[in-house]
Design an enzyme around this catalytic site. Structure first.
Site, PDB file in Angstrom:
ATOM      1  N   GLU A  28       2.992   5.248  78.141  1.00 32.27           N
ATOM      2  CA  GLU A  28       3.668   6.732  78.276  1.00 32.27           C
ATOM      3  C   GLU A  28       2.860   7.784  79.683  1.00 32.27           C
ATOM      4  OE1 GLU A  28       3.532  10.405  75.336  1.00 32.27           O
ATOM      5  OE2 GLU A  28       2.400   8.692  74.247  1.00 32.27           O
ATOM      6  N   LYS A  52      -6.988   7.304  75.451  1.00 37.99           N
ATOM      7  CA  LYS A  52      -6.332   8.360  77.057  1.00 37.99           C
ATOM      8  C   LYS A  52      -7.418   9.335  76.339  1.00 37.99           C
ATOM      9  CE  LYS A  52      -2.191   6.555  77.537  1.00 37.99           C
ATOM     10  NZ  LYS A  52      -0.758   6.211  77.523  1.00 37.99           N
ATOM     11  N   ARG A 103      -5.430  -5.541  69.531  1.00 34.74           N
ATOM     12  CA  ARG A 103      -6.076  -4.699  71.219  1.00 34.74           C
ATOM     13  C   ARG A 103      -7.030  -4.683  71.557  1.00 34.74           C
ATOM     14  NH1 ARG A 103      -5.084   0.891  70.804  1.00 34.74           N
ATOM     15  NH2 ARG A 103      -6.340   1.854  72.411  1.00 34.74           N
TER      16      ARG A 103
END
Ligand code: ATP
Ligand code: MG
Length: 617
Positions: free
Chosen positions: A79, A329, A319
């Site tokens: 994204e 982020k 992850r």
């Protein structure tokens, strides 16, 4: 099990398929569950029957010619709402790396379903990061075409709308006019099944009318949503009629004001994968609970003839969690906006731009991704593993050089009587100790040399073999000297260290071994040393898990993560090009800063990492 996947000419790797192969960085490639799944699908020809072409939407407009349906296709779908970090680097290496290894293709695709959040700064930074890591998209193997546009979710908005109409017509979706709060409450929770919406029983015709009104802008933002009609009592909350379209009046960077309804990510993502003929949709574990909806949606659209079978399959891997690092982020953005760091590319940031500026190489990050492997359960990787991969990559290739980071002057008091006043003696050092072909550096030894302040002790502690009165040491690549004392200022600070030269002891001459010494000192000649700014970076956080348990990660910042020193470097280092990496002998790995290559006429170097792990437990 091995496959007939062709060798990818863009890499030096052997043909993919063999479970244990040795990669570019010399790393032994170990089989993992993703490699096993891909090998099985290739061997069974799972996707070989699927034909490209005739796909609705724009799925083929980027591709170079007709892609081979027998190839695997993966995708990396960021994204564009921030800079990519080391966790994304893992995901990039997995997605692009597996495609490359098995002769397939990986698509870079922007998930731009959220019209407010995208920014071209982020889009460009993501493209740069993927290219810098050495991957390309769109090109069939061997024909990299990195200049082509990446894919983007918004390319498929028309198809997504058509698919929604199909679902409504088939009684598989309905427009819900409950308030967001009612929807939330009626969804139930882990222990309580959901409650049907009063709008759930609407006829397809009613739903179609309502949905078209939504698209035509006849309803307020947030006043209604389109929901898939699945099972309000499902033990998986994601299957309790998830919202698939919402009303949002926002200008989209790609589609402008064409739409005032936007698909939800969970609905858009499987469709993007299917339209791009993705075979293996690899994502992190938090999407595991979404997989039943992913499958439900694609199966329904295949049944309806809108998509081709077999649909892509989603597989989840753990992850990356890295100690001393945060990979959210939002939190990284806070560090930037609160000026805790100099920007997204601050060399202490775990962003790909930050790592790059710090001196990390694409090879070291690929080696890291390979070494940490792919697993199905969450774990923490120690930061030293990342640093270790960098040292392994740089050690065999970084040119050596001498730099004095905390300089004090050494004066050879008998120089003039032995060599003559004003003379210099040329010394030679290998550019790299293991690669004589790289040649030699030339250094000028003379009466005055810069040495590290910490290399002199008036009263040496036990085990100190460097300079103290009466002790002999070798000046690396030069002569042996004997320390005679030091000059101090009124505050007691050493301003000059004094020594005498022991004649006929120069490195490389027959007399070099005539005197035995325990200490070797690095130095830079005063006559030729070049002043440089050296930024000594360390870990950004002093705690292993800076944001664990909802802690305020700002309090975990390492107050000593940056120290700037005025150093002297030998002439070969003074010719450094921006981004060139070196090993400063005894000190570690350093890179000429790629942003502030020269500040006020002086070179700027960043410390990448020390020669050894200094944080070990
Ligand atoms: P956001 O919270 O903004 O969604 P994100 O980190 O999930 O942040 P995306 O842009 O959605 O960012 O991520 C792109 C891809 O990178 C996803 O497939 C995601 O699973 C993967 N990814 C993100 N963080 C990590 C991580 N720490 N380790 C491995 N993969 C990651
Ligand atoms: Mg995400």
């Amino acid at each position: 099990m091995s496959t007939n996947a062709p060798n990818n000419p863009s890499t030096s790797q052997p043909a993919g398929g063999a479970p244990d192969t040795t990669g570019e960085a010399g790393e032994h490639k170990v089989s993992n569950f993703l490699r096993q799944i891909i090998e099985k699908d290739l061997a069974q020809g799972t996707y070989a029957s699927r034909r490209w072409g005739g796909s609705p939407g724009n799925a083929t407009h980027h591709a170079n010619g007709q892609p081979d349906p027998a190839k695997i296709r993966t995708r990396f779908p960021p994204e564009p709402n921030g800079y990519l970090h080391v966790g994304h680097a893992k995901s990039i290496c997995i997605n692009f790396g597996l495609a490359e290894e098995y002769g397939g293709v990986c698509h870079l695709r922007f998930d731009d379903t959220n019209p407010e959040k995208e920014d071209t700064e982020y889009v460009n930074s993501i493209i740069d990061a993927v290219k810098w890591l050495g991957f390309s998209w769109n090109g069939e193997p061997g024909q990299p075409n990195t200049d082509a546009l990446p894919y983007q979710a918004s390319d498929y908005f028309d198809f997504m709308y058509e698919a929604a109409l199909y679902l409504i017509g088939a009684g598989l979706a309905y427009v819900d006019e409950q308030t967001p709060e009612q929807i939330r409450v009626n969804r139930g929770d882990f222990n309580t099944p959901g409650t049907d919406s009063p709008f759930r029983a609407r006829t397809p015709a009613e739903n179609l009318t309502r949905f078209q009104e939504m698209r035509d802008g006849q309803h307020e933002d947030g006043s209604m949503v389109l929901r898939a009609k699945i099972d309000m009592a499902s033990p998986n909350i994601n299957l309790r009629d998830p919202a698939i379209y919402r009303i949002r009046r926002a200008t989209h960077h790609n589609t402008g004001d064409k739409w005032c309804i936007y698909p939800m990510y969970t609905y858009a993502h499987p469709i993007e994968d299917a339209l791009e003929q993705i075979t293996h949709s690899l994502c992190t574990l938090e999407f595991e609970d979404q997989r039943p909806f992913y499958d439900w949606l694609l199966e329904r659209l295949c049944e309806g003839g809108l998509l081709q079978s077999p649909p892509p399959r989603q597989y989840e891997f753990a992850r990356l969690n890295l100690t001393y690092v945060i990979t959210s982020k939002r939190k990284l953005a806070q560090l930037v906006y609160d000026h805790k760091v100099s920007g997204w590319d601050d060399p202490r940031m775990p962003t790909i731009v930050g790592l790059r500026r710090r001196g990390y190489t694409p090879e070291s990050l690929k080696l890291f991704a390979e070494r940490i492997g792919v697993t199905k359960s969450d774990s923490w990787i120690d930061y030293s593993t990342l640093e270790g991969c960098l040292r392994e990559d740089l050690d065999p290739k970084a040119p050596r050089g001498m730099a004095v980071l905390d300089p004090v002057k050494l004066v050879i008091t008998n120089w003039d009587s032995i060599h003559g006043a004003g003379t210099l003696d040329e010394c030679h050092a290998p550019v790299h100790p293991h690669h004589p072909v790289l040649g030699k550096r030339t250094l000028q030894f003379g009466k005055e040399l810069w040495i590290e302040r910490t290399d002199y002790e008036e009263t040496p502690p036990k085990g100190f073999f460097r300079l103290f009165p009466g002790n002999k040491v070798r000046m690396k690549y030069g002569h042996i000297i004997e320390c005679t004392g030091a000059v101090k200022d009124p505050e007691g600070n050493v301003t000059e260290v004094h020594a005498i030269l022991i004649p006929d002891t120069k490195s490389g001459t027959p007399g070099a071994d005539s005197v035995k010494v325990k200490g070797v000192i690095t130095w830079v000649g005063v006559s030729e040393g070049v002043s440089a700014e050296v930024r000594l970076y360390d870990r950004l956080f002093s705690e292993e898990m800076p944001d664990a348990g909802g802690k305020d990660f700002i309090e975990a910042l390492n107050p000593n993560s940056l120290q700037i020193v005025n150093a002297y470097v030998e002439p070969s280092l003074a010719r450094a090009r921006a981004d060139e990496k070196f090993q400063f002998e005894r000190h570690g790995y350093f890179v000429a800063d790629r942003v502030d290559h020269r500040t006020g006429g002086r070179l700027v170097f960043n410390r990448v990492t020390g020669l050894k792990d200094s944080w070990g437990k």
